[in-house]
Design a protein around this motif. Structure first.
Motif, short mmCIF file in Angstrom:
data_model
loop_
_atom_site.label_atom_id
_atom_site.label_comp_id
_atom_site.label_asym_id
_atom_site.label_seq_id
_atom_site.Cartn_x
_atom_site.Cartn_y
_atom_site.Cartn_z
N ALA A 131 0.81 -1.22 0.00
CA ALA A 131 0.00 0.00 0.00
C ALA A 131 0.85 1.27 0.00
O ALA A 131 0.32 2.36 0.08
CB ALA A 131 -0.91 0.00 1.23
N ASP A 132 2.16 1.14 -0.08
CA ASP A 132 3.05 2.29 -0.04
C ASP A 132 3.04 3.03 -1.37
O ASP A 132 3.54 2.51 -2.38
CB ASP A 132 4.47 1.82 0.29
N PRO A 133 2.46 4.23 -1.42
CA PRO A 133 2.39 4.95 -2.71
C PRO A 133 3.75 5.31 -3.27
O PRO A 133 3.89 5.53 -4.47
CB PRO A 133 1.58 6.20 -2.36
N ARG A 134 4.77 5.36 -2.42
CA ARG A 134 6.11 5.69 -2.90
C ARG A 134 6.62 4.63 -3.87
O ARG A 134 7.37 4.95 -4.81
CB ARG A 134 7.08 5.82 -1.73
N VAL A 135 6.21 3.39 -3.65
CA VAL A 135 6.67 2.31 -4.52
C VAL A 135 6.10 2.50 -5.92
O VAL A 135 6.82 2.41 -6.92
CB VAL A 135 6.26 0.94 -3.95
N ALA A 136 4.80 2.79 -6.01
CA ALA A 136 4.17 3.00 -7.31
C ALA A 136 4.74 4.23 -8.01
O ALA A 136 4.99 4.22 -9.22
CB ALA A 136 2.66 3.14 -7.15
N GLU A 137 4.96 5.30 -7.25
CA GLU A 137 5.51 6.52 -7.84
C GLU A 137 6.91 6.28 -8.39
O GLU A 137 7.25 6.74 -9.49
CB GLU A 137 5.52 7.63 -6.78
N SER A 138 7.71 5.56 -7.62
CA SER A 138 9.07 5.26 -8.07
C SER A 138 9.05 4.36 -9.30
O SER A 138 9.83 4.56 -10.24
CB SER A 138 9.88 4.60 -6.96
N ALA A 139 8.15 3.38 -9.30
CA ALA A 139 8.05 2.47 -10.44
C ALA A 139 7.71 3.23 -11.71
O ALA A 139 8.34 3.03 -12.76
CB ALA A 139 6.99 1.40 -10.17
N GLN A 140 6.74 4.14 -11.62
CA GLN A 140 6.33 4.88 -12.81
C GLN A 140 7.46 5.79 -13.31
O GLN A 140 7.71 5.87 -14.52
CB GLN A 140 5.10 5.73 -12.51
N SER A 141 8.16 6.44 -12.38
CA SER A 141 9.23 7.34 -12.79
C SER A 141 10.38 6.58 -13.45
O SER A 141 11.07 7.10 -14.32
CB SER A 141 9.75 8.12 -11.59
N LEU A 142 10.59 5.33 -13.04
CA LEU A 142 11.66 4.52 -13.62
C LEU A 142 11.26 3.92 -14.96
O LEU A 142 12.09 3.75 -15.86
CB LEU A 142 12.05 3.41 -12.65
N LEU A 143 9.99 3.59 -15.11
CA LEU A 143 9.52 2.97 -16.35
C LEU A 143 9.49 3.96 -17.51
O LEU A 143 9.73 3.59 -18.66
CB LEU A 143 8.13 2.35 -16.14
N VAL A 144 9.16 5.21 -17.21
CA VAL A 144 9.15 6.24 -18.25
C VAL A 144 10.59 6.69 -18.50
O VAL A 144 11.26 7.16 -17.58
CB VAL A 144 8.29 7.44 -17.83
N PRO A 145 11.09 6.53 -19.71
CA PRO A 145 12.49 6.88 -20.00
C PRO A 145 12.82 8.32 -19.61
O PRO A 145 11.98 9.21 -19.70
CB PRO A 145 12.60 6.68 -21.51
N ARG A 146 14.04 8.52 -19.20
CA ARG A 146 14.50 9.85 -18.82
C ARG A 146 14.38 10.81 -20.00
O ARG A 146 14.70 10.46 -21.13
CB ARG A 146 15.95 9.78 -18.33
N GLY A 147 13.91 12.00 -19.71
CA GLY A 147 13.75 13.01 -20.75
C GLY A 147 12.38 13.00 -21.40
O GLY A 147 12.06 13.88 -22.20
N ILE A 148 11.56 11.99 -21.04
CA ILE A 148 10.20 11.90 -21.60
C ILE A 148 9.21 12.43 -20.57
O ILE A 148 9.29 12.09 -19.38
CB ILE A 148 9.85 10.44 -21.96
N ASP A 149 8.31 13.28 -21.01
CA ASP A 149 7.30 13.86 -20.12
C ASP A 149 6.29 12.79 -19.73
O ASP A 149 5.53 12.31 -20.57
CB ASP A 149 6.59 15.01 -20.81
N PRO A 150 6.24 12.38 -18.45
CA PRO A 150 5.31 11.33 -18.04
C PRO A 150 3.85 11.75 -18.15
O PRO A 150 2.95 10.90 -18.12
CB PRO A 150 5.70 11.07 -16.57
N ASN A 151 3.61 13.05 -18.27
CA ASN A 151 2.24 13.56 -18.39
C ASN A 151 1.79 13.66 -19.84
O ASN A 151 0.70 14.16 -20.12
CB ASN A 151 2.12 14.92 -17.71
N ASN A 152 2.65 13.21 -20.75
CA ASN A 152 2.31 13.21 -22.18
C ASN A 152 2.13 11.76 -22.62
O ASN A 152 3.09 11.11 -23.03
CB ASN A 152 3.42 13.88 -22.98
N PRO A 153 0.89 11.24 -22.52
CA PRO A 153 0.66 9.81 -22.80
C PRO A 153 1.13 9.38 -24.19
O PRO A 153 1.70 8.29 -24.33
CB PRO A 153 -0.87 9.68 -22.67
#
Length: 217
Positions: free
Chosen positions: A47-69
């Protein structure tokens, strides 16, 4: 991956690091991707939201806007494990539209991906797109006919579409593979009643009652 050297009680999933020299052999992107997929799996159990947040930030390649689907999907095109992992994160966070986009894009590259077919079929059923749900469920069973839950999912979709005979057949296939699915036996009771197969409905109800009694002992 393995945790840094620290007391077991204080280890967090965010402390896990590559082992066996992987950090020296893999590119930064591959390391991010591996950790992201790992944390995505863990996030479904924690239930730790930090885990999900970290996972998403790592899955989206660096330099790519995660808010741009669109940019995210285009960048991850062909990377089915990352797309599936992102879809899971989006779905658990209530971002269903984003999850659906990931599942659909993953299926473009892996049409038999079981998780994508199952999740998309369930989603289509929830929003009332029965024909699409049925097609996806059919493809799911074709992809792996040895999984009882896939036949059960198809049975429910077929029943919802009014195809009770086909739905009953799918349910019986599921129960051949796993006779212990109580919820499906209860579904069969209703299906048999709707098709005026009273004796079979009584039989499934009796089996269900015995299963419940055995489980309560």
């Amino acid at each position: 991956t393995q945790p840094n050297s620290m007391p077991t009680a204080t280890v967090s999933p965010l402390d896990y690091v590559p082992f066996d020299g992987a950090a020296d052999r893999l590119s930064p992107r591959e390391l991010d991707r591996a950790r992201g997929i790992f944390l995505s799996t863990l996030s479904s159990m924690q239930a730790d939201p930090r885990v999900a947040e970290s996972a998403q930030s790592l899955l989206v390649p660096r330099g790519i806007d995660p808010n741009n689907p669109r940019e995210v999907l285009d960048t991850l095109a062909g990377d089915v494990p990352s797309l599936v992992a992102l879809a899971s994160l989006f779905a658990s966070n209530g971002q269903i539209t984003a999850a659906v986009s990931c599942w659909q894009r993953a299926l473009e590259f892996d049409p038999t991906n079981e998780e994508c077919l199952s999740m998309l079929s369930s989603h289509m059923l929830r929003i009332g797109n029965i024909s699409q749900a049925a097609l996806l469920a059919e493809n799911l069973v074709a992809a792996n006919p040895s999984i009882a839950s896939f036949h059960a999912q198809q049975a429910i979709v077929l029943g919802t579409s009014g195809k009770w005979t086909e739905g009953i057949a799918a349910a019986l296939c599921a129960l051949e593979l796993d006779p212990t699915i109580l919820s499906l036996r209860l579904w069969l009771v209703g299906a048999y009643e709707k098709t005026a197969q009273t004796e079979k409905a009584h039989s499934q109800r009796d089996i269900s009652n015995r299963m419940r009694a055995a489980a309560s002992r």
